[in-house]
Design a protein around this motif. Structure first.
Motif, PDB file in Angstrom:
ATOM      1  N   HIS A  89       0.648  -1.332  -0.091  1.00 55.75           N
ATOM      2  CA  HIS A  89      -0.111  -0.146  -0.102  1.00 55.75           C
ATOM      3  C   HIS A  89       0.717   1.319  -0.107  1.00 55.75           C
ATOM      4  N   PRO A  90       1.465   1.325  -1.045  1.00 50.59           N
ATOM      5  CA  PRO A  90       2.359   2.905  -1.199  1.00 50.59           C
ATOM      6  C   PRO A  90       1.297   3.786  -1.751  1.00 50.59           C
ATOM      7  N   VAL A  91       1.484   5.019  -1.220  1.00 55.52           N
ATOM      8  CA  VAL A  91       0.649   6.059  -1.715  1.00 55.52           C
ATOM      9  C   VAL A  91       1.431   7.290  -1.670  1.00 55.52           C
ATOM     10  N   LEU A  92       1.430   7.929  -2.894  1.00 54.52           N
ATOM     11  CA  LEU A  92       2.123   9.243  -3.248  1.00 54.52           C
ATOM     12  C   LEU A  92       1.267  10.411  -3.342  1.00 54.52           C
ATOM     13  N   THR A  93       1.382  11.334  -2.747  1.00 50.39           N
ATOM     14  CA  THR A  93       0.454  12.500  -2.644  1.00 50.39           C
ATOM     15  C   THR A  93       1.381  13.813  -2.959  1.00 50.39           C
ATOM     16  N   LEU A  94       0.662  14.592  -3.577  1.00 44.26           N
ATOM     17  CA  LEU A  94       1.074  16.050  -3.940  1.00 44.26           C
ATOM     18  C   LEU A  94       0.286  16.978  -3.831  1.00 44.26           C
ATOM     19  N   GLU A  95       0.561  18.021  -3.019  1.00 45.48           N
ATOM     20  CA  GLU A  95      -0.409  19.111  -2.662  1.00 45.48           C
ATOM     21  C   GLU A  95      -1.898  18.637  -2.421  1.00 45.48           C
ATOM     22  N   GLN A  96      -2.101  17.638  -1.650  1.00 40.81           N
ATOM     23  CA  GLN A  96      -3.465  17.168  -1.123  1.00 40.81           C
ATOM     24  C   GLN A  96      -4.133  16.249  -2.425  1.00 40.81           C
ATOM     25  N   ASP A  97      -3.153  16.087  -3.239  1.00 37.64           N
ATOM     26  CA  ASP A  97      -3.940  15.190  -4.635  1.00 37.64           C
ATOM     27  C   ASP A  97      -3.009  13.959  -4.522  1.00 37.64           C
ATOM     28  N   THR A  98      -3.845  12.810  -4.630  1.00 38.76           N
ATOM     29  CA  THR A  98      -3.200  11.403  -4.594  1.00 38.76           C
ATOM     30  C   THR A  98      -2.685  11.261  -6.127  1.00 38.76           C
ATOM     31  N   LEU A  99      -1.319  11.191  -6.189  1.00 39.86           N
ATOM     32  CA  LEU A  99      -0.981  10.786  -7.559  1.00 39.86           C
ATOM     33  C   LEU A  99      -0.976   9.199  -7.740  1.00 39.86           C
ATOM     34  N   LEU A 100      -0.625   8.577  -6.953  1.00 37.02           N
ATOM     35  CA  LEU A 100      -0.226   7.068  -6.972  1.00 37.02           C
ATOM     36  C   LEU A 100      -1.076   6.352  -5.728  1.00 37.02           C
ATOM     37  N   ASN A 101      -1.810   5.339  -5.952  1.00 38.97           N
ATOM     38  CA  ASN A 101      -2.406   4.800  -5.043  1.00 38.97           C
ATOM     39  C   ASN A 101      -2.311   3.264  -5.539  1.00 38.97           C
ATOM     40  N   VAL A 102      -1.458   2.289  -4.771  1.00 41.53           N
ATOM     41  CA  VAL A 102      -1.517   1.036  -5.219  1.00 41.53           C
ATOM     42  C   VAL A 102      -1.397  -0.006  -4.175  1.00 41.53           C
ATOM     43  N   GLU A 103      -2.253  -1.049  -4.250  1.00 43.78           N
ATOM     44  CA  GLU A 103      -2.616  -2.336  -3.122  1.00 43.78           C
ATOM     45  C   GLU A 103      -0.833  -2.712  -3.105  1.00 43.78           C
ATOM     46  N   SER A 104      -0.151  -3.171  -3.991  1.00 41.88           N
ATOM     47  CA  SER A 104       1.131  -3.628  -3.682  1.00 41.88           C
ATOM     48  C   SER A 104       2.236  -3.668  -4.888  1.00 41.88           C
ATOM     49  N   ILE A 105       3.316  -3.368  -4.740  1.00 39.70           N
ATOM     50  CA  ILE A 105       4.269  -3.200  -5.661  1.00 39.70           C
ATOM     51  C   ILE A 105       5.454  -4.351  -5.518  1.00 39.70           C
ATOM     52  N   GLU A 106       5.585  -5.161  -6.426  1.00 44.14           N
ATOM     53  CA  GLU A 106       6.558  -6.383  -6.343  1.00 44.14           C
ATOM     54  C   GLU A 106       7.726  -6.308  -7.509  1.00 44.14           C
ATOM     55  N   VAL A 107       8.706  -6.368  -6.700  1.00 43.87           N
ATOM     56  CA  VAL A 107      10.144  -6.072  -7.423  1.00 43.87           C
ATOM     57  C   VAL A 107      10.945  -7.394  -7.301  1.00 43.87           C
ATOM     58  N   ARG A 108      11.388  -8.068  -8.221  1.00 42.85           N
ATOM     59  CA  ARG A 108      12.319  -9.312  -8.003  1.00 42.85           C
ATOM     60  C   ARG A 108      13.457  -9.036  -8.573  1.00 42.85           C
ATOM     61  N   THR A 109      14.802  -9.348  -8.175  1.00 42.60           N
ATOM     62  CA  THR A 109      15.775  -9.066  -8.670  1.00 42.60           C
ATOM     63  C   THR A 109      16.709 -10.192  -8.776  1.00 42.60           C
ATOM     64  N   SER A 110      17.953 -10.444  -9.449  1.00 39.85           N
ATOM     65  CA  SER A 110      18.802 -11.406  -9.260  1.00 39.85           C
ATOM     66  C   SER A 110      19.832 -11.037  -8.599  1.00 39.85           C
ATOM     67  N   PRO A 111      20.026 -12.002  -7.541  1.00 45.28           N
ATOM     68  CA  PRO A 111      21.340 -11.720  -6.642  1.00 45.28           C
ATOM     69  C   PRO A 111      22.609 -12.051  -7.132  1.00 45.28           C
ATOM     70  N   LEU A 112      22.718 -12.598  -7.967  1.00 44.10           N
ATOM     71  CA  LEU A 112      24.123 -12.960  -8.637  1.00 44.10           C
ATOM     72  C   LEU A 112      24.588 -11.766  -9.699  1.00 44.10           C
ATOM     73  N   GLN A 113      23.412 -10.810  -9.819  1.00 43.94           N
ATOM     74  CA  GLN A 113      23.955  -9.941 -10.775  1.00 43.94           C
ATOM     75  C   GLN A 113      24.413  -8.574  -9.951  1.00 43.94           C
ATOM     76  N   LEU A 114      23.962  -8.745  -8.628  1.00 47.21           N
ATOM     77  CA  LEU A 114      24.379  -7.880  -7.657  1.00 47.21           C
ATOM     78  C   LEU A 114      26.050  -7.908  -7.425  1.00 47.21           C
ATOM     79  N   LEU A 115      26.561  -9.233  -7.715  1.00 49.45           N
ATOM     80  CA  LEU A 115      27.930  -9.361  -7.435  1.00 49.45           C
ATOM     81  C   LEU A 115      28.480  -8.644  -8.643  1.00 49.45           C
TER      82      LEU A 115
END
Length: 140
Positions: A89-115
């Motif tokens: 539930h991330p919410v981004l607001t700008l001057e009392q206006d809601t720009l982004l309202n999301v239930e969930s955001i999922e980000v999957r990365t590759s740990p081997l690429q971090l090396l």
């Protein structure tokens, strides 16, 4: 008789010194890699705690609020920083206006690429989100 045993003891001591130097070198390498492995295990364990997730959430919110003119709020962060992160539930607001309202955001990365000093995103998913675009007085 005592002289013969003393000479044998001296011969053993010189062999032991050579052997211990070799063993010390091997032990230094083993302890070094064992120390690095232990640090990685501890870092992975700490990243699983709720205290770390709360710190990460506060850090991300602070950085985004400083970079944008808006305000970001995140209810909860799940997952690990090495493989997958779930923002609940991330919410981004700008001057009392809601720009982004999301239930969930999922980000999957590759740990081997971090090396390799790369961030490789395997999956990026936004669930049940709404994005509002605003126009200013100039029409932009």
């Amino acid at each position: 008789m005592a002289d013969a045993t003393q000479e044998k003891d001296k011969g053993k001591k010189t062999e032991d010194k050579r052997r211990t130097l070799y063993h010390r070198i091997v032990n230094v390498f083993l302890y070094f890699f064992l120390g690095i492995f232990t640090i990685l295990i501890i870092a992975f364990g700490v990243s699983q705690t709720s205290m770390f997730r709360n710190w990460l959430k506060d850090f991300v919110v602070e950085q985004v609020n400083g970079a944008l003119n808006g305000k970001l709020s995140i209810e909860e962060i799940d997952g690990t920083i090495f493989t997958s992160i779930y923002l609940r539930h991330p919410v981004l607001t700008l001057e009392q206006d809601t720009l982004l309202n999301v239930e969930s955001i999922e980000v999957r990365t590759s740990p081997l690429q971090l090396l390799r000093k790369r961030i490789y995103v395997r999956k990026f998913e936004i669930k049940n989100g709404s994005v509002e675009l605003l126009t200013n007085a100039d029409g932009e």
